[in-house]
Scaffold this motif. Structure first.
Motif, PDB file in Angstrom:
ATOM      1  N   LYS A 165       0.825  -1.211   0.000  1.00  0.00           N
ATOM      2  CA  LYS A 165       0.000   0.000   0.000  1.00  0.00           C
ATOM      3  C   LYS A 165       0.858   1.259   0.000  1.00  0.00           C
ATOM      4  N   GLY A 166       2.182   1.069   0.129  1.00  0.00           N
ATOM      5  CA  GLY A 166       3.069   2.234   0.187  1.00  0.00           C
ATOM      6  C   GLY A 166       3.385   2.773  -1.194  1.00  0.00           C
ATOM      7  N   ASP A 167       4.496   3.517  -1.274  1.00  0.00           N
ATOM      8  CA  ASP A 167       4.874   4.137  -2.540  1.00  0.00           C
ATOM      9  C   ASP A 167       5.357   3.105  -3.546  1.00  0.00           C
ATOM     10  N   VAL A 168       5.041   3.366  -4.815  1.00  0.00           N
ATOM     11  CA  VAL A 168       5.494   2.494  -5.889  1.00  0.00           C
ATOM     12  C   VAL A 168       6.295   3.340  -6.887  1.00  0.00           C
ATOM     13  N   GLY A 169       7.400   2.793  -7.349  1.00  0.00           N
ATOM     14  CA  GLY A 169       8.185   3.501  -8.365  1.00  0.00           C
ATOM     15  C   GLY A 169       9.657   3.467  -8.040  1.00  0.00           C
ATOM     16  N   LEU A 170      10.444   3.987  -8.970  1.00  0.00           N
ATOM     17  CA  LEU A 170      11.881   4.061  -8.732  1.00  0.00           C
ATOM     18  C   LEU A 170      12.148   5.051  -7.613  1.00  0.00           C
ATOM     19  N   ILE A 171      13.207   4.801  -6.846  1.00  0.00           N
ATOM     20  CA  ILE A 171      13.471   5.630  -5.678  1.00  0.00           C
ATOM     21  C   ILE A 171      13.681   7.091  -6.083  1.00  0.00           C
TER      22      ILE A 171
END
Lengths: 372, 197
Positions: free
Chosen positions: A315-321
């Motif tokens: 449920k947290g952030d998705v994507g490249l850092i």
């Protein structure tokens, strides 16, 4: 009587023997530099040593350990020392590893410089604190499929003083097909308050000499020698917002820095820790940081998954850092407040993150990183 | 039978008319490799002079005082090479001590003097020609000086060539070989003056 056939071999042996003796005698005379004085940092320490060996090994005999990842082969370029005495031009083995500026400033590779006369040298103050520790493996815990948490209990000397963010050099003994002792650097994951042991995060690098050794051969109770503490990566005492970015085993120095702040009660600083991983399997210490976030209102833990699996229920952030960092810097982190970047990871990841930080006006002198 | 040649004549002959490099073509590889830089060429040339002088004298002594009395002439190659190797080893240690800068510039070519064919060539020539002790010393010294003159001349010419408009295909080794050929022809001009066998 000597059989006739032996006269030839005997004569050759005698001639060769005499010449070898002559060479040995010359070696004793020519390579004997006697006692020479080493002046370190303008009289801060003056050592009397016997000349003839390399500066690196001469200093090591005097318990001053210049970092050297390759063990004195002249390939890594980490054993840099400023030699103010004139000892002639740089060797062909030195120049490829030094910048033009360093060559002008008499920076030398201490593994390539022989001590032949009295020398004045400059080395960073921190190096005096470096010791070689005999340790026993206290615990090895699997954190993910390829990262192990390793704790070493210090036997001799029994205590260490280091700054959070510094690293230690593991001395890997010869094993299997590896015929020579190898040195590799790992950042401390433990905090400076933990004086009797050192903790590390070690990720298995396929084909890596040291990581393979740690992952497959090292067991609890084994003896291991390390040289510590080394490195300039550390906390800078200011009020700026700390932007910490690291994934995988790059977490170690930041884990040490963050928990050092907690242990010392420095909780008025805002700290954002961005941890990048591909999926939930690669996340570790997750609960530990979430708990810390509850207790310490200025601490924010942002874990971002680039390729979460369906089972992860993420449920947290998705994507490249880098993208996650960019969006937080745009919306959530105070824009006009001074910021410092603390990065640890692969060169590619660090360069990408530096670009994002610079786009948000974090200047070069406020970005600190540890590339590996 | 020791040939009847005045040592002074022999000296000039070995420097010019029968120059070890340009008349006998011995010791070519370091001649070409090190002549790129005048300073190292000079250093290597001087090293060759010393090694040639030492090994000529030593090998003459070893051959005539040990091998001949013991009827071991057939062991001359191995013995000559060992003596040359030991001399180079000692010279290397001394240069490292006296002039680290020269030691650095000579690099791998200093130990390579061991197998420089000019050295073994001179030693074998003085054994084949049956020179006396003085003749051997003079021949060794002269050949060394001849080698040195040849390499510093080539180094000086190559320095000029750097700025010369050389066709692209001839740059580097090509023009160097042509230069050496012309130098050899120039040295052949001396050949009528003295003849030494």
């Amino acid at each position: 009587m000597i059989p006739l056939i032996l006269i030839g071999p005997l004569s050759v042996s005698i001639i060769t023997g005499l010449l070898a003796l002559l060479i040995s005698i010359m070696d004793k005379i020519v390579n004997n530099y006697g006692e020479v004085k080493l002046d370190i940092n303008g009289g801060q320490k003056v050592l009397t040593v016997s000349g003839g060996s390399t500066l690196l090994s001469t200093l090591a005999e005097q318990k001053i350990f210049i970092p050297s990842a390759c063990g004195g082969k002249g390939t890594c370029g980490t054993c840099k020392v400023t030699v103010t005495t004139d000892i002639g031009p740089h060797a062909a083995t030195e120049t490829p590893l030094l910048t033009g500026k360093e060559i002008k400033e008499n920076v030398r590779l201490s593994c390539q410089v022989k001590v032949k006369k009295d020398l004045s040298i400059q080395i960073p103050e921190d190096l005096f604190a470096i010791r070689r520790f005999k340790t026993t493996v206290e615990s090895i815990v699997d954190l993910t499929h390829d990262i192990k948490e390793v704790y070493l209990k210090l036997d001799d000397p029994p205590e260490v003083n280091f700054k959070a963010g510094q690293y230690a050099q593991f001395i890997i003994p010869p094993y299997g097909k590896i015929k020579e002792s190898t040195q590799r650097a790992y950042s401390m994951n433990s905090t400076p308050q933990d004086k009797n042991r050192l903790g590390f995060l070690i990720r298995l690098v396929p084909g890596g000499i040291a990581t393979t050794y740690v992952h497959t051969l090292l067991k609890t109770g084994d003896k291991l020698e390390v040289i510590a503490p080394v490195g300039q990566f550390r906390l800078h005492e200011s009020g700026a917002i700390m932007l910490c970015i690291a994934g995988g085993s790059g977490m170690a120095p930041l884990h040490s820095i963050i928990f050092d702040l907690v242990n010392r009660g420095v909780t008025d600083r805002q700290v954002w820790y961005f941890f990048g991983a591909r999926n939930k399997k690669e996340l570790f210490y997750f609960e530990r940081f979430q708990e810390l976030e509850q207790k310490w209102s200025n601490f924010h833990f942002i874990a971002a998954l680039s390729e979460p699996l369906p089972d992860d229920n993420w449920k947290g952030d998705v994507g490249l850092i880098t993208d996650v960092l960019d969006s937080y810097l745009k919306d959530k982190i105070k824009p006009d407040f001074p910021k410092e970047g603390y990065l640890c990871g692969s060169p590619g990841m660090i360069d990408a993150c530096i670009r994002v930080l610079k786009a948000h006006d974090v200047t070069d002198e406020n970005i600190f990183y540890d590339k590996f | 039978m020791t040939p009847d040649i005045n040592p002074i004549v022999l000296f000039f002959a070995s420097v010019f008319t029968s120059n070890i490099l340009l008349a006998n073509f011995l010791g070519m590889c370091s001649f070409i490799a090190i002549s790129k830089d005048f300073k190292s060429a000079n250093g290597l040339g001087l090293a060759v002079i010393i090694v040639l002088l030492i090994t000529s004298v030593l090998n003459w002594a070893v051959y005539h005082l040990i091998l001949v009395p013991l009827n071991l002439e057939y062991l001359r190659f191995i013995v000559f090479i060992i003596v040359i190797a030991a001399s180079v080893q000692i010279l290397e240690m001394v240069i490292d001590r006296i002039s680290p800068a020269l030691y650095m510039t000579l690099g791998i070519f200093l130990p390579l003097i061991t197998v420089n064919c000019a050295i073994l060539g001179v030693v074998l020539l003085l054994q084949i020609r049956n020179y006396s002790f003085v003749q051997s010393a003079v021949f060794g010294l002269g050949s060394g000086i001849g080698w040195w003159i040849a390499i510093i001349s080539l180094a000086a010419i190559r320095k000029k060539l750097e700025k010369a408009p050389i066709p692209a295909g001839l740059k580097g080794p090509g023009i160097t070989f042509i230069t050496i050929g012309l130098m050899a022809m120039a040295f052949m001009g001396f050949s009528g003056i003295l003849s030494v066998q």
